[in-house]
Design a protein around this motif. Structure first.
Motif, PDB file in Angstrom:
ATOM      1  N   ASP A   1       0.744  -1.216  -0.017  1.00  0.00           N
ATOM      2  CA  ASP A   1      -0.097   0.054   0.072  1.00  0.00           C
ATOM      3  C   ASP A   1       0.997   1.445   0.168  1.00  0.00           C
ATOM      4  O   ASP A   1       0.502   2.452  -0.471  1.00  0.00           O
ATOM      5  CB  ASP A   1      -0.974   0.072   1.013  1.00  0.00           C
TER       6      ASP A   1
ATOM      7  N   THR B   1       0.599   3.820  -3.053  1.00  0.00           N
ATOM      8  CA  THR B   1       0.392   5.200  -2.729  1.00  0.00           C
ATOM      9  C   THR B   1       1.432   5.973  -3.369  1.00  0.00           C
ATOM     10  O   THR B   1       1.220   6.925  -4.019  1.00  0.00           O
ATOM     11  CB  THR B   1       0.255   5.442  -1.178  1.00  0.00           C
TER      12      THR B   1
ATOM     13  N   GLU C   1      -1.801  -2.922   9.033  1.00  0.00           N
ATOM     14  CA  GLU C   1      -3.094  -3.436   9.186  1.00  0.00           C
ATOM     15  C   GLU C   1      -3.184  -3.787  10.675  1.00  0.00           C
ATOM     16  O   GLU C   1      -4.204  -3.838  11.234  1.00  0.00           O
ATOM     17  CB  GLU C   1      -3.522  -4.874   8.121  1.00  0.00           C
TER      18      GLU C   1
ATOM     19  N   THR D   1      -2.774   4.517   8.859  1.00  0.00           N
ATOM     20  CA  THR D   1      -4.229   4.138   8.804  1.00  0.00           C
ATOM     21  C   THR D   1      -4.910   4.204  10.007  1.00  0.00           C
ATOM     22  O   THR D   1      -4.374   4.405  11.077  1.00  0.00           O
ATOM     23  CB  THR D   1      -3.915   2.701   8.061  1.00  0.00           C
TER      24      THR D   1
ATOM     25  N   VAL E   1      -6.353   7.351   7.110  1.00  0.00           N
ATOM     26  CA  VAL E   1      -6.923   6.915   6.069  1.00  0.00           C
ATOM     27  C   VAL E   1      -7.432   5.524   6.517  1.00  0.00           C
ATOM     28  O   VAL E   1      -6.631   5.011   7.069  1.00  0.00           O
ATOM     29  CB  VAL E   1      -6.220   7.091   4.620  1.00  0.00           C
ATOM     30  N   PRO E   2      -8.543   5.056   6.075  1.00  0.00           N
ATOM     31  CA  PRO E   2      -9.011   3.621   6.023  1.00  0.00           C
ATOM     32  C   PRO E   2      -8.001   2.570   5.479  1.00  0.00           C
ATOM     33  O   PRO E   2      -7.241   3.176   4.519  1.00  0.00           O
ATOM     34  CB  PRO E   2     -10.625   3.547   5.228  1.00  0.00           C
TER      35      PRO E   2
ATOM     36  N   GLY F   1      -5.874   0.335   3.587  1.00  0.00           N
ATOM     37  CA  GLY F   1      -6.096   0.187   2.100  1.00  0.00           C
ATOM     38  C   GLY F   1      -6.610   1.170   1.154  1.00  0.00           C
ATOM     39  O   GLY F   1      -6.379   1.001  -0.055  1.00  0.00           O
ATOM     40  N   ASP F   2      -6.979   2.288   1.807  1.00  0.00           N
ATOM     41  CA  ASP F   2      -7.469   3.351   1.000  1.00  0.00           C
ATOM     42  C   ASP F   2      -6.080   4.218   0.254  1.00  0.00           C
ATOM     43  O   ASP F   2      -5.739   5.330   0.612  1.00  0.00           O
ATOM     44  CB  ASP F   2      -8.378   4.362   1.827  1.00  0.00           C
TER      45      ASP F   2
ATOM     46  N   ASP G   1      -5.830   5.521  -2.498  1.00  0.00           N
ATOM     47  CA  ASP G   1      -6.155   6.748  -3.407  1.00  0.00           C
ATOM     48  C   ASP G   1      -6.321   7.961  -2.230  1.00  0.00           C
ATOM     49  O   ASP G   1      -5.763   9.048  -2.683  1.00  0.00           O
ATOM     50  CB  ASP G   1      -7.617   6.470  -4.142  1.00  0.00           C
ATOM     51  N   ASN G   2      -6.922   7.749  -1.329  1.00  0.00           N
ATOM     52  CA  ASN G   2      -7.073   8.894  -0.340  1.00  0.00           C
ATOM     53  C   ASN G   2      -5.660   9.301   0.238  1.00  0.00           C
ATOM     54  O   ASN G   2      -5.357  10.529   0.315  1.00  0.00           O
ATOM     55  CB  ASN G   2      -7.831   8.457   1.028  1.00  0.00           C
TER      56      ASN G   2
ATOM     57  N   LYS H   1      -3.888  11.445  -2.297  1.00  0.00           N
ATOM     58  CA  LYS H   1      -4.776  12.455  -2.598  1.00  0.00           C
ATOM     59  C   LYS H   1      -4.101  13.479  -1.362  1.00  0.00           C
ATOM     60  O   LYS H   1      -3.832  14.666  -1.615  1.00  0.00           O
ATOM     61  CB  LYS H   1      -6.284  12.364  -2.364  1.00  0.00           C
TER      62      LYS H   1
END
Ligand code: GMT
Length: 375
Positions: free
Chosen positions: A214, A218, A279, A300, A318-319, A321-322, A324-325, A328
């Protein structure tokens, strides 16, 4: 002046760092510290007159299928408790250290108080292994005091092991006389990082729970919009797979695999952003090491991470696995100098206010005093 025994896993890792740094701080305050470990803790890298090291030796007799390390540790603890008249035996990790300490206390003639610190993996991994659950619970309940490195870990321990024992939260800490920003242009040049390039960094033991994939994904998104490099520091089981992933994403020119490194503050000093996409993470010591060097963090919404990063102030959450966020937020921060400077100053202040060695040492000393007073 107290006599304090400390047992931890002495190899590289957050719990070993916290235990060793705590021992050094206690010694600086005039206490006598006795490390009881399998090898010299890696951060004990110079001579400290009031720190002693007692090595646990395990003999390999052919009659034993497995060398009895835990029993050898308990025996050594009992020897040191009596020989040094320890007041406190502070063990890091319930399994097996708290169990060994309880056994040692029963074998020793001198009375000692046991303080156990939970660091995470013993609860999150071993707590669900039914073959060890009862023993972890025993180790916690029969310690004189128990601490955990985040509120999240306290809740998890209570829920998973059905514990009634009071557990105090004592956060990880960082020594700000070692972790601070220092100008390091030479290092940047040596890594062939251009002055205009932003530097993202991830440091871990490359275990699966760290979700380095991740981090890399990212970064792959970030570097499409911001000229940047990613420093991957550390080594472990995921290393080769992550190396392949970087090649497959065709970003090998922008990702530097640095392996294990000692000068972490030096590396944070050339970094603009720290990524921790785990995680499982009961605290995330690297986050405060980064912040102490003025580096904002993205992490996370897992375990203790939200107790360390204040979103919108010194980083973002961020949640799991997110990516994209995460990308961003990273792009937004790296493109906005004024915002980045504010986050960087906030990060420094956050560490001084909440995770300084002085503050955390005081909390541990209060716990030691309380158990010695029989509270
Ligand atoms: O994170 C690791 O894999 C290493 C592990 C350890 O045993 O050192 O770290 C744990 O303890 C650290 C110190 O308290 C915490 O900062 C880490 O968050 C915690 N790791 C996990 O919970 C996975």
């Amino acid at each position: 002046m107290m006599k304090i025994g400390i047992t931890c896993y002495p190899s590289v890792g957050g719990s070993g760092i916290v235990a060793t740094e705590l021992g050094k701080l206690l010694a600086e305050q005039g206490h006598e510290v006795h490390f009881i470990t399998s090898s010299v803790p890696f951060r004990l890298n110079k001579v400290y007159p009031s720190i002693y090291f007692h090595q646990v030796e395990v003999n390999h007799y052919p009659v034993f299928q497995h060398a009895p390390y835990d029993l050898a540790l308990a025996n050594k603890m009992a020897e040191v408790i009596d020989a040094e008249q320890l007041d406190i035996l502070h063990v890091h990790y319930a399994m097996p250290h708290a169990i060994c300490a309880i056994l040692a206390k029963q074998m020793a003639t001198h009375d000692v108080k046991i303080v156990t610190t939970l660091h995470g993996t013993d609860i999150t991994v071993l707590g669900i292994d039914r073959s060890l659950t009862k023993m972890i619970k025993y180790g916690i309940e029969y310690s004189d005091a128990v601490t955990a490195v985040s509120d999240s870990l306290v809740q998890q321990t209570i829920n998973m092991l059905d514990i009634t024992k009071k557990i105090d939260v004592v956060y990880n800490f960082v020594d700000q006389t070692e972790y601070y920003y220092r100008s390091n242009e030479r290092l940047k040049k040596e890594y062939k990082i251009k002055p205009e390039e932003k530097v993202l960094i991830h440091i871990s033991n490359f275990r699966k729970v760290k979700r380095i994939e991740d981090v890399i994904r990212t970064f792959a998104n970030v570097q499409e919009q911001v000229s940047a490099k990613l420093l991957l520091v550390g080594d472990g089981p995921e290393y080769s797979e992550m190396y392949e992933l970087v090649k497959n994403l065709n970003i090998q020119d922008q990702v530097l695999f640095l392996g294990k490194q000692n000068d972490i503050a030096g590396l944070f000093s050339i970094a603009d952003l720290k990524l921790l996409m785990s995680e499982k993470e009961s605290f995330g010591l690297v986050l405060i090491e980064a912040m102490a060097c003025g580096v904002p963090c993205i992490g996370t919404e897992i375990g203790g991470i939200p107790e360390v990063i204040v979103p919108g102030e010194n980083g973002f959450i961020v949640p799991l696995g997110d990516i994209d966020n995460a990308a961003k937020h990273a792009i937004d921060l790296l493109k906005n100098n004024e915002k980045w400077n504010r986050f960087s100053i906030n990060a420094l202040n956050h560490v001084s206010d909440n995770f300084s060695s002085e503050k955390i040492l005081k909390q541990y000393l209060q716990i030691y005093d309380a158990v010695l007073m029989g509270e």
